[in-house]
Design an enzyme around this catalytic site. Structure first.
Site, PDB file in Angstrom:
ATOM      1  N   CYS A  76       3.403  37.820  16.574  1.00  0.00           N
ATOM      2  CA  CYS A  76       3.925  38.442  15.355  1.00  0.00           C
ATOM      3  C   CYS A  76       3.018  38.087  14.177  1.00  0.00           C
ATOM      4  O   CYS A  76       1.845  38.440  14.173  1.00  0.00           O
ATOM      5  CB  CYS A  76       5.384  38.060  15.138  1.00  0.00           C
ATOM      6  SG  CYS A  76       6.215  39.142  13.939  1.00  0.00           S
ATOM      7  N   HIS A 176       7.582  40.393  19.744  1.00  0.00           N
ATOM      8  CA  HIS A 176       8.041  39.068  20.177  1.00  0.00           C
ATOM      9  C   HIS A 176       8.229  39.069  21.694  1.00  0.00           C
ATOM     10  O   HIS A 176       9.275  39.515  22.181  1.00  0.00           O
ATOM     11  CB  HIS A 176       9.358  38.710  19.485  1.00  0.00           C
ATOM     12  CG  HIS A 176       9.210  38.365  18.045  1.00  0.00           C
ATOM     13  ND1 HIS A 176       8.920  37.095  17.608  1.00  0.00           N
ATOM     14  CD2 HIS A 176       9.268  39.141  16.935  1.00  0.00           C
ATOM     15  CE1 HIS A 176       8.823  37.086  16.292  1.00  0.00           C
ATOM     16  NE2 HIS A 176       9.030  38.324  15.866  1.00  0.00           N
ATOM     17  N   GLU A 178       8.921  36.672  23.552  1.00  0.00           N
ATOM     18  CA  GLU A 178      10.038  35.787  23.906  1.00  0.00           C
ATOM     19  C   GLU A 178      11.385  36.465  23.738  1.00  0.00           C
ATOM     20  O   GLU A 178      12.406  35.957  24.218  1.00  0.00           O
ATOM     21  CB  GLU A 178       9.962  34.495  23.075  1.00  0.00           C
ATOM     22  CG  GLU A 178      10.407  34.607  21.634  1.00  0.00           C
ATOM     23  CD  GLU A 178       9.363  35.186  20.682  1.00  0.00           C
ATOM     24  OE1 GLU A 178       9.621  35.154  19.467  1.00  0.00           O
ATOM     25  OE2 GLU A 178       8.306  35.681  21.144  1.00  0.00           O
TER      26      GLU A 178
END
EC number: 4.3.2.10
Length: 197
Positions: A76, A176, A178
């Site tokens: 990001c 992202h 994750e």
């Protein structure tokens, strides 16, 4: 071993937990002198680019990142900080990834670009192994890198932008991973497996 660089402005725990689910326990580091000891590193980031760059400079990270010769990936804002310049605060960045970051021109769409969106224009690279166009990942951003020779995958929101970039041992993901379910997990595994030529 994977280092997560603590920039002081990142949601580090979600990145750490994502790697732990893959059987890897990263170490969060706060001292630039520690970086060289690790096999690979993550530069996470949320917030304002100028604030983040000021923190990197004040803590001495710029030289350590520039001298690092193993895989390092920004996530990001971390990806944007690896580029040459950002219009967010009009600051020079780390310069590891060619190209500039500018405000996403979204037209009548809402900004920031937030939520799930498709990837497209995916190039073959160890980081994109198993990735195909139209798979979705989770974005939260209002600034973006303009696609160029370093772009491995693009997104589109108003205009096309770089979703994954790589140059030498440096890489970045605008989204992202994750938070991007199975696709993000596979991409983090690709980073773990990435061997430089």
């Amino acid at each position: 071993m994977i280092a997560i660089i603590n920039t002081g402005c990142a949601n580090i725990n979600s990145v750490r937990f994502a790697f732990e689910r893959l059987g890897v326990t990263p170490e969060v580091i706060t001292d630039p002198a520690q970086l060289a000891q690790f096999d690979r590193a993550i530069l996470p980031g949320v917030g304002h680019a100028k604030v983040a760059m000021d923190r990197l400079k004040q803590a001495g990270w710029c030289q350590a990142i520039a001298e690092y010769d193993k895989p390092l990936m920004g996530i990001c804002l971390g990806m944007q900080l690896l580029c040459e310049h950002t219009d967010e605060g009009d600051v020079l960045c780390l310069g590891m990834i060619p190209g500039n970051v500018s405000l996403l021109e979204v037209g009548e769409l809402t900004s920031p670009h937030m939520g799930w969106n498709n990837l497209c224009e995916v190039k073959a690279h160890p980081l994109t192994r198993g990735l195909s166009a139209q798979q979705q990942v989770y974005f939260v951003h209002s600034f973006a890198h303009t696609p160029n020779e370093a772009t491995l995958a693009q997104g589109e929101y108003g205009n096309a932008f770089s979703a994954i970039v790589a140059q030498d041992n440096y890489a970045g993901m605008q989204f992202h991973p994750e938070r991007s379910a199975k696709v993000g997990t596979a991409l983090l595994q690709n980073f773990i497996d990435w061997q430089l030529p």
